[in-house]
Design an enzyme around this catalytic site. Structure first.
Site, short mmCIF file in Angstrom:
data_model
loop_
_atom_site.label_atom_id
_atom_site.label_comp_id
_atom_site.label_asym_id
_atom_site.label_seq_id
_atom_site.Cartn_x
_atom_site.Cartn_y
_atom_site.Cartn_z
N LYS A 22 8.00 8.56 8.96
CA LYS A 22 9.29 8.50 8.27
C LYS A 22 10.44 8.88 9.20
O LYS A 22 11.51 8.28 9.15
CB LYS A 22 9.31 9.44 7.05
CG LYS A 22 8.42 9.01 5.92
CD LYS A 22 9.00 7.82 5.18
CE LYS A 22 8.07 7.41 4.05
NZ LYS A 22 8.22 6.03 3.63
N LYS A 38 -0.78 -2.24 7.48
CA LYS A 38 -1.18 -2.34 6.07
C LYS A 38 -0.13 -3.06 5.23
O LYS A 38 1.02 -3.19 5.62
CB LYS A 38 -1.41 -0.94 5.52
CG LYS A 38 -0.17 -0.08 5.49
CD LYS A 38 -0.35 1.20 4.69
CE LYS A 38 0.94 1.98 4.72
NZ LYS A 38 1.03 3.06 3.77
N LYS A 44 5.36 -2.05 0.66
CA LYS A 44 6.64 -2.55 0.19
C LYS A 44 7.71 -2.51 1.26
O LYS A 44 8.56 -3.37 1.34
CB LYS A 44 7.08 -1.66 -0.97
CG LYS A 44 7.40 -2.42 -2.21
CD LYS A 44 8.02 -1.52 -3.24
CE LYS A 44 9.52 -1.66 -3.23
NZ LYS A 44 9.99 -2.97 -3.61
P1 TYM Z 1 2.07 5.05 -2.73
O1 TYM Z 1 2.97 4.89 -3.89
O2 TYM Z 1 2.55 4.73 -1.37
O3 TYM Z 1 0.77 4.19 -2.96
C1 TYM Z 1 0.04 4.32 -4.17
C2 TYM Z 1 -1.44 4.13 -3.91
O4 TYM Z 1 -1.70 2.85 -3.34
C3 TYM Z 1 -2.43 3.01 -2.15
N1 TYM Z 1 -2.03 1.99 -1.17
C4 TYM Z 1 -2.89 1.27 -0.46
N2 TYM Z 1 -4.22 1.26 -0.41
C5 TYM Z 1 -4.81 0.37 0.41
N3 TYM Z 1 -4.12 -0.49 1.21
C6 TYM Z 1 -2.77 -0.52 1.20
N4 TYM Z 1 -2.11 -1.39 1.96
C7 TYM Z 1 -2.09 0.39 0.34
N5 TYM Z 1 -0.79 0.65 0.09
C8 TYM Z 1 -0.77 1.63 -0.84
C9 TYM Z 1 -2.11 4.40 -1.64
O5 TYM Z 1 -3.13 4.88 -0.80
C10 TYM Z 1 -2.00 5.17 -2.93
O6 TYM Z 1 -3.27 5.57 -3.36
N6 TYM Z 1 1.93 9.93 -2.05
C11 TYM Z 1 1.42 8.87 -2.86
C12 TYM Z 1 1.70 9.05 -4.34
C13 TYM Z 1 1.25 10.36 -4.86
C14 TYM Z 1 -0.08 10.78 -5.10
C15 TYM Z 1 0.02 12.12 -5.57
C16 TYM Z 1 -1.32 10.18 -4.97
C17 TYM Z 1 2.07 11.39 -5.19
N7 TYM Z 1 1.33 12.45 -5.62
C18 TYM Z 1 -1.11 12.85 -5.93
C19 TYM Z 1 -2.44 10.91 -5.31
C20 TYM Z 1 -2.34 12.24 -5.79
C21 TYM Z 1 2.06 7.59 -2.39
O7 TYM Z 1 3.08 7.58 -1.79
O8 TYM Z 1 1.41 6.49 -2.76
#
Ligand code: TYM
Length: 331
Positions: free
Chosen positions: A111, A194, A197
């Protein structure tokens, strides 16, 4: 019964990475575990959305959660900001999360590189807020994609540190979970890294994308000029297309294109056409449900209200015990 927690940031439409990396597990787990699936709207504040955008994005994720088959009668679905106990636990955990370890987190470093003009304290303590989400329900299993693995390691560190500090074996250790053998990383269409968005226009396929949009994006995916020798290792951009096929296509289809590649007879146009059609087959039922649910304001209100109540019941029990452990006691 073991408790499961996971969340998705409210930054807009869900893509195939979210779905195959995380949500497919949510849908299966809801029948076997005590599940809490939330919308991480507090986390999304690091990028300073306008109030209108924030609200729309939260609604989008709620609608799309429901459209994928997460059932509010089976799992607790809630907005992170509806559960103020999250913020309270975050504050306590921040007191023993150290600057050095937070600065070393890969996602923080990414970031800082990507948005040097907005390196706020919320970004730095992002893994602490995530830990609060998980420990708030004393969860042990956290279904996430591969990119969240380091955050889970930090959650264990912070939970264990709390336990040691107060000499109380209170928080269990949470682990990243996937029904597949390994945690999943879904590649994007730009030939590297990966699906995400923020990785640039055309890199991500959204669950809400129309068949036309899907065909267009897939046909534009990055490829090379073709294999130079038989049975060669595939370069990243080609392997990525095969990896996408692994989640949407049948084993026969994958074998077919694999053989053509190995014999140097592959035509990427044919592979992409097939891949696009298979993505469309996989996403169409979800897209149709998205449209239905989005128009049902009454249902969304009910789901949000019921989810907040159930989540707070679990959260307030933890916070009460945590306050007691820390030493906030009534006279
Ligand atoms: P976020 O919103 O970026 O993504 C949500 C979930 O989607 C998965 N993901 C992917 N998995 C495989 N390949 C990809 N290209 C890909 N892009 C996204 C992420 O691994 C995630 O599981 N910090 C987290 C949100 C969060 C969270 C938590 C998750 C906040 N608190 C507590 C678990 C437990 C996040 O930014 O995910």
């Amino acid at each position: 019964m073991e408790t499961v927690v996971s969340g998705i940031r409210s930054t807009g439409n869900l893509h195939l990475g979210n779905y195959y990396g995380a949500i497919q597990n949510f849908v299966k787990m809801q029948h076997e575990y005590n599940c809490f699936f939330f919308i991480a709207d507090l986390h999304s504040l690091t990028t300073h959305p306008t109030p209108a955008n924030l609200h729309n994005n939260v609604k989008t994720v709620l609608v799309e959660y429901l459209a994928t088959g997460i059932d509010p009668e089976q799992a607790t679905i809630y907005m992170q900001s509806d559960v103020p106990e999250t913020s309270e636990l975050y504050l306590y955990l921040n007191m023993n999360a150290y600057l050095g370890e937070l600065e070393r987190s890969t996602s923080f470093k990414d970031k800082v590189r990507a948005q040097p003009e907005n390196v706020n304290a919320g970004l730095l303590t992002y893994p602490v807020l995530m830990t609060a989400d998980i420990l708030l329900h004393r969860a042990t299993k956290v279904p996430v994609g591969k990119d969240q693995e380091q955050h889970l390691e930090m959650a264990r560190t912070f939970g264990n540190r709390f336990n040691r500090l107060y000499n109380h074996d209170y928080f269990p250790e949470p682990y990243a979970f996937s029904f597949s053998k390994n945690l999943v990383k879904i590649p994007g269409l730009d030939g590297k890294g990966k699906m995400g968005k923020s990785e640039g226009e055309g890199n991500a396929i959204f669950l809400s994308d129309s068949p036309e949009a899907i065909r267009k994006k897939v046909m534009r995916a990055v490829t090379d000029s073709g294999p130079a020798t038989e049975n060669q290792t595939k370069p990243e951009e080609i392997q990525n297309l095969f990896d996408l096929m692994k989640v949407v296509s049948t084993p026969d289809t994958i074998m077919h294109f694999d053989e053509l590649y190995n014999k140097m007879q592959i035509r990427y146009g044919d592979l992409k056409k097939q891949l696009a059609e298979d993505v469309i087959i996989a996403t169409t039922p979800i897209r149709e449900r998205i449209n239905d649910i989005a128009n049902n304001a009454e249902y969304l209100r009910k789901v949000a209200q019921q989810g907040a109540e159930k989540a707070r019941e679990s959260a307030s029990k933890t916070i009460k015990e945590v306050r007691e452990i820390i030493g906030f006691r009534s006279f």
